[in-house]
Design a protein around this motif. Structure first.
Motif, mmCIF file in Angstrom:
data_model
loop_
_atom_site.group_PDB
_atom_site.id
_atom_site.type_symbol
_atom_site.label_atom_id
_atom_site.label_comp_id
_atom_site.label_asym_id
_atom_site.label_seq_id
_atom_site.Cartn_x
_atom_site.Cartn_y
_atom_site.Cartn_z
ATOM 1 N N GLY A 129 7.344 9.469 -4.041
ATOM 2 C CA GLY A 129 6.575 9.829 -3.120
ATOM 3 C C GLY A 129 6.887 8.875 -2.057
ATOM 4 O O GLY A 129 6.715 8.001 -2.201
ATOM 5 N N CYS A 130 6.939 9.649 -1.491
ATOM 6 C CA CYS A 130 6.767 8.276 0.104
ATOM 7 C C CYS A 130 5.600 8.917 1.358
ATOM 8 O O CYS A 130 5.217 9.283 1.635
ATOM 9 N N THR A 131 4.808 7.646 0.342
ATOM 10 C CA THR A 131 3.452 7.479 1.156
ATOM 11 C C THR A 131 3.578 6.449 2.364
ATOM 12 O O THR A 131 4.449 6.496 3.130
ATOM 13 N N ALA A 132 2.592 6.648 3.976
ATOM 14 C CA ALA A 132 2.159 6.820 4.604
ATOM 15 C C ALA A 132 1.465 5.362 4.756
ATOM 16 O O ALA A 132 0.795 4.950 5.602
ATOM 17 N N VAL A 133 1.302 4.640 3.293
ATOM 18 C CA VAL A 133 0.175 3.153 3.400
ATOM 19 C C VAL A 133 1.529 1.997 3.084
ATOM 20 O O VAL A 133 2.974 2.604 2.699
ATOM 21 N N THR A 134 1.552 0.876 3.215
ATOM 22 C CA THR A 134 1.408 0.380 3.076
ATOM 23 C C THR A 134 1.873 -0.320 1.807
ATOM 24 O O THR A 134 2.836 -2.039 1.612
ATOM 25 N N HIS A 135 1.274 -0.586 0.494
ATOM 26 C CA HIS A 135 1.518 -0.779 -1.118
ATOM 27 C C HIS A 135 0.326 0.182 -1.469
ATOM 28 O O HIS A 135 -0.520 0.700 -1.081
ATOM 29 N N GLU A 136 0.234 0.519 -3.047
ATOM 30 C CA GLU A 136 -0.524 0.783 -3.913
ATOM 31 C C GLU A 136 -1.698 1.105 -3.649
ATOM 32 O O GLU A 136 -3.040 2.001 -4.281
ATOM 33 N N GLN A 137 -2.389 -0.230 -3.975
ATOM 34 C CA GLN A 137 -4.231 -0.127 -3.457
ATOM 35 C C GLN A 137 -4.502 0.526 -2.138
ATOM 36 O O GLN A 137 -5.133 1.173 -2.540
ATOM 37 N N LEU A 138 -3.747 1.010 -1.275
ATOM 38 C CA LEU A 138 -4.614 1.368 -0.429
ATOM 39 C C LEU A 138 -4.291 3.011 -0.597
ATOM 40 O O LEU A 138 -4.514 4.372 0.209
ATOM 41 N N HIS A 139 -2.686 3.181 -1.618
ATOM 42 C CA HIS A 139 -1.969 4.859 -1.578
ATOM 43 C C HIS A 139 -2.844 6.078 -2.024
ATOM 44 O O HIS A 139 -3.627 7.055 -1.719
ATOM 45 N N GLU A 140 -3.754 5.326 -3.423
ATOM 46 C CA GLU A 140 -4.488 6.726 -3.733
ATOM 47 C C GLU A 140 -6.083 7.155 -2.652
ATOM 48 O O GLU A 140 -6.525 8.230 -2.394
ATOM 49 N N CYS B 297 1.651 13.158 -1.069
ATOM 50 C CA CYS B 297 0.389 13.454 0.088
ATOM 51 C C CYS B 297 -0.145 14.642 -0.927
ATOM 52 O O CYS B 297 -0.149 15.348 -1.831
ATOM 53 N N GLN B 298 -2.113 15.544 -0.342
ATOM 54 C CA GLN B 298 -2.502 16.145 -1.394
ATOM 55 C C GLN B 298 -2.408 17.562 -0.607
ATOM 56 O O GLN B 298 -1.166 18.080 -0.109
ATOM 57 N N GLY B 299 -2.090 18.555 -1.798
ATOM 58 C CA GLY B 299 -2.090 19.572 -1.339
ATOM 59 C C GLY B 299 -0.958 20.611 -1.916
ATOM 60 O O GLY B 299 -0.861 19.973 -3.223
ATOM 61 N N MET C 220 -6.361 6.216 0.439
ATOM 62 C CA MET C 220 -5.624 6.983 1.662
ATOM 63 C C MET C 220 -4.678 8.197 1.479
ATOM 64 O O MET C 220 -5.031 9.170 3.105
ATOM 65 N N MET C 221 -4.379 8.797 0.963
ATOM 66 C CA MET C 221 -3.297 9.090 0.104
ATOM 67 C C MET C 221 -3.805 10.508 -0.286
ATOM 68 O O MET C 221 -3.769 11.836 -0.643
ATOM 69 N N GLY C 222 -5.016 10.266 -1.150
ATOM 70 C CA GLY C 222 -5.744 11.546 -2.139
ATOM 71 C C GLY C 222 -4.631 11.868 -3.307
ATOM 72 O O GLY C 222 -5.423 12.674 -4.160
ATOM 73 N N THR C 223 -3.524 10.924 -3.489
ATOM 74 C CA THR C 223 -2.849 11.338 -4.809
ATOM 75 C C THR C 223 -2.969 10.028 -5.644
ATOM 76 O O THR C 223 -2.623 9.068 -5.676
ATOM 77 N N SER C 224 -2.607 10.671 -6.896
ATOM 78 C CA SER C 224 -2.554 9.439 -7.642
ATOM 79 C C SER C 224 -1.207 8.788 -7.980
ATOM 80 O O SER C 224 -0.300 9.173 -7.767
#
Length: 186
Positions: free
Chosen positions: A59-70, A39-41, A72-76
């Protein structure tokens, strides 16, 4: 060794971001891998600190795939050597708030030690997970947020845990304590 950094994703200050960057830097310099909730911050500041010192990041992201990551999560996604996604068969994958909590469990379970800097409800959730499953925990004192209330909560609830707790206001010392603890208990 994998060290998680957990803290505020929003409402941070330049001083706290600098402290988080130092945490990431010292994790990288120790040869450990940094894991965050992607996440950000403050967690993202730690990632930046690790990357400026050629550290490995997960990074343990809260989305299902990379296209949603940036979006929804605001990080690269490029700042992480590895991203762990929500499984496509997770029944609540469309509920972002639920996915954030799923991500918390996965991120904390992947680390050998967890560090907390400032933080709000999500960070408190990550802390209780780490405490319940007995992870070594470092708390950056003086960073505000939920970290200021941990001694009171720990005393009030008196819940037994196998966690070993380290409280320090210096990022370098805190990371050294966690690494020494890990080496002693390997």
């Amino acid at each position: 060794m994998i060290i998680g950094v957990f803290g505020s994703a929003a409402g941070t200050s330049p001083g706290l971001e600098q402290q988080a960057m130092l945490l990431g830097q010292f994790i990288a310099q120790a040869g450990a891998t940094l894991i965050t909730g992607a996440c950000q911050g403050l967690p993202y500041a730690a990632v930046k600190g690790a990357k400026t010192h050629h550290g490995d990041t997960i990074g343990c992201t809260a989305v299902t795939h990379e296209q949603l990551h940036e979006s929804m999560m605001g990080t690269s996604a490029n700042d992480f050597d590895q991203l762990i996604f929500i499984p496509n068969d997770f029944p609540h994958k469309q509920l972002h708030q639920v996915c954030l909590k799923y991500r918390n469990v996965v991120a904390v379970s992947h680390c050998d030690a967890a560090v907390f800097i400032s933080g709000r409800w999500g960070s408190l959730n990550e802390f209780t997970i780490a405490y319940d499953i007995g992870k070594p925990i470092g708390v950056l004192t003086g960073s505000g947020g939920m970290t200021e209330f941990l001694p009171t909560l720990l005393e009030a609830f008196q819940k037994p845990s196998k966690s070993r707790l380290f409280f320090n206001e210096q990022p370098k010392v805190l990371i050294q304590q966690l690494i020494e603890n890990h080496q002693t208990n390997e």
